[in-house]
Design a protein around this motif. Sequence first.
Motif, mmCIF file in Angstrom:
data_model
loop_
_atom_site.group_PDB
_atom_site.id
_atom_site.type_symbol
_atom_site.label_atom_id
_atom_site.label_comp_id
_atom_site.label_asym_id
_atom_site.label_seq_id
_atom_site.Cartn_x
_atom_site.Cartn_y
_atom_site.Cartn_z
ATOM 1 N N ASP A 73 0.833 -1.214 0.000
ATOM 2 C CA ASP A 73 0.000 0.000 0.000
ATOM 3 C C ASP A 73 0.865 1.260 0.000
ATOM 4 O O ASP A 73 0.388 2.344 0.331
ATOM 5 N N LEU A 85 2.273 6.393 1.735
ATOM 6 C CA LEU A 85 1.061 5.606 1.495
ATOM 7 C C LEU A 85 0.491 5.964 0.115
ATOM 8 O O LEU A 85 0.362 7.141 -0.221
ATOM 9 N N ASN A 87 -2.467 5.805 -1.002
ATOM 10 C CA ASN A 87 -3.757 6.499 -1.014
ATOM 11 C C ASN A 87 -3.621 7.993 -0.738
ATOM 12 O O ASN A 87 -4.580 8.729 -0.864
ATOM 13 N N ASP A 94 -8.430 3.607 -1.977
ATOM 14 C CA ASP A 94 -8.922 2.988 -0.767
ATOM 15 C C ASP A 94 -10.403 2.674 -0.812
ATOM 16 O O ASP A 94 -10.830 1.585 -0.506
HETATM 17 C C1 LIG Z 1 -4.789 5.301 3.629
HETATM 18 O O1 LIG Z 1 -4.421 4.009 4.016
HETATM 19 C C2 LIG Z 1 -4.088 3.903 5.386
HETATM 20 C C3 LIG Z 1 -3.541 2.508 5.666
HETATM 21 O O2 LIG Z 1 -4.050 1.560 4.802
HETATM 22 C C4 LIG Z 1 -5.314 4.235 6.244
HETATM 23 O O3 LIG Z 1 -5.024 4.129 7.612
HETATM 24 C C5 LIG Z 1 -5.760 5.645 5.896
HETATM 25 O O4 LIG Z 1 -6.947 5.957 6.587
HETATM 26 C C6 LIG Z 1 -5.959 5.796 4.398
HETATM 27 N N1 LIG Z 1 -6.176 7.199 4.100
HETATM 28 C C7 LIG Z 1 -7.179 7.646 3.349
HETATM 29 C C8 LIG Z 1 -7.196 9.104 3.089
HETATM 30 O O5 LIG Z 1 -8.014 6.895 2.906
#
Ligand SMILES: *[C@@H]1O[C@H](CO)[C@@H](O)[C@H](O)[C@H]1NC(C)=O
Length: 446
Positions: A73, A85, A87, A94
């Motif tokens: 990820d 990350l 995302n 996500d």
């Molecule tokens: C991105 O991924 C992380 C870990 O998988 C997660 O904790 C986080 O909430 C995500 N952020 C968004 C903006 O979706």
Amino acid sequence: MNVFFLCLCVCLALPRSYAALAHLDDMMADAPKDHSHPKGEDHHDAQLDRCKGIEFDAITPDEKGNTFFFKGDHLWNGFSGPAELSNGTFKEMDEYHHLGHIDAAFRMHHKDDPTAHDHVFFFLDDKVFSYYDHTLEKGYPKEIQQEFPDIPNHLDAAVECPKGECVTDSVLFFKGNEVYHFDIKTKLTKKKVWSHLPNCTSAFRWLEHYYCFHGHSFTRFHPVSGEVTGEYPKDARNYFMRCGEGFGHGAGTRKMKCSEIKLNAATIDDKGREYAFQDSVYMRLDEHRDGNHPFPITRQWKEISGEVDAVFSYGDNMYFIQGDQVYIYKSAAHYTLIEGYPKPLKEELGIDGPVDAAFVCGDNTIVHIIQGQKMYDIDLTASPRAITREMPIPIPKVDAAVCDAHGVKVFIGPEYYDFGSPMVLAVAKMIPNPHKISPERFGCEE
Ligand SMILES: *[C@@H]1O[C@H](CO)[C@@H](O)[C@H](O)[C@H]1NC(C)=O
Ligand SMILES: *[C@@H]1O[C@H](CO)[C@@H](O)[C@H](O)[C@H]1NC(C)=O
């Protein structure tokens, strides 16, 4: 701004030391563009250090030429910097499937279709996601086969392959040791087995070169034949990322001084590809979004060793003049020397070598050859070929010349001159003011 000169900058930044190194290296560790923008510490996963050796899930450039490396990820943006990350950059990843990883990714080359061109496609299991400007396009994700019939699920790797490098605009998909050549226009797929190539976990096209990544190594291959030439695999940490002590070949290289620039030749082919030649290396000039790097001339034109005197393009042929010899290459998916060449220049064009520069304007059938302070016109449709016109030119010691929609550009060392047309060059009574190759525009050092 004239794109040619914009691009030329990096070509002209080609250090002499690069010329020697380019023989050995696929790319310099410090050559690619670096767009990394490290995030806060909480985003840095100490376990994901690409300098410790990472097998990437996917590698792709985006529409701006930033290169992304993916693992799980996380991603790395550019050729240096820590993991982030995924995302954070590709937001909707996500929401749709709690992306733990992606299988494959590539940047689409499909100029006929602006709704797909330059979009980044991600693959996960049986789904495909199309992103532009880091935003998921409407209607995605889709089943892979909706978009790419005959392409299997659970891919390992994917890479774009534009026409000129592949026979048609294509995408190469990898799964195990199987490679699927997907023709973007016809949507037809040809399956091949390249068992000589390691199974790629990611694939990457960089400046017309194709790399299969496996483990923390990579192998360069030809996108049509799969042929591997040279010593592979190589450790990715020496080339595609900056890993400090013990890694990389970039140490000791410096940018070339602007005042030291001296091209041997330059040309624009029928597909609009612009190349400059200096010493034993060439640079692609018209595309610089993904970065710039000099490569050995022999990489594309196997039979040419050492410096060339002049290069010009006529139809889909590229002529290399070296001393009193001429090599003619046919350009298709790669450049192939036409049988019977090299031939004496005198026999082919009716002129004695050596020459200084040569160019053809657009679809014209006249090649203009510069030799000393003379320009000779030779009609390429005539047989036998002979000089049809001889004209003095106002400038001596021309290094290279090209002709594009704006006219003729004549290079002399670190300067160039603009002329509206070959005729303007020939009748010019006065030498126009030269343009200096400036550090701002050309990336060289003052
Ligand atoms: C991105 O991924 C992380 C870990 O998988 C997660 O904790 C986080 O909430 C995500 N952020 C968004 C903006 O979706
Ligand atoms: C490569 O993929 C093939 C399946 O296509 C598999 O049989 C083979 O074991 C793989 N090789 C390695 C080294 O993983």
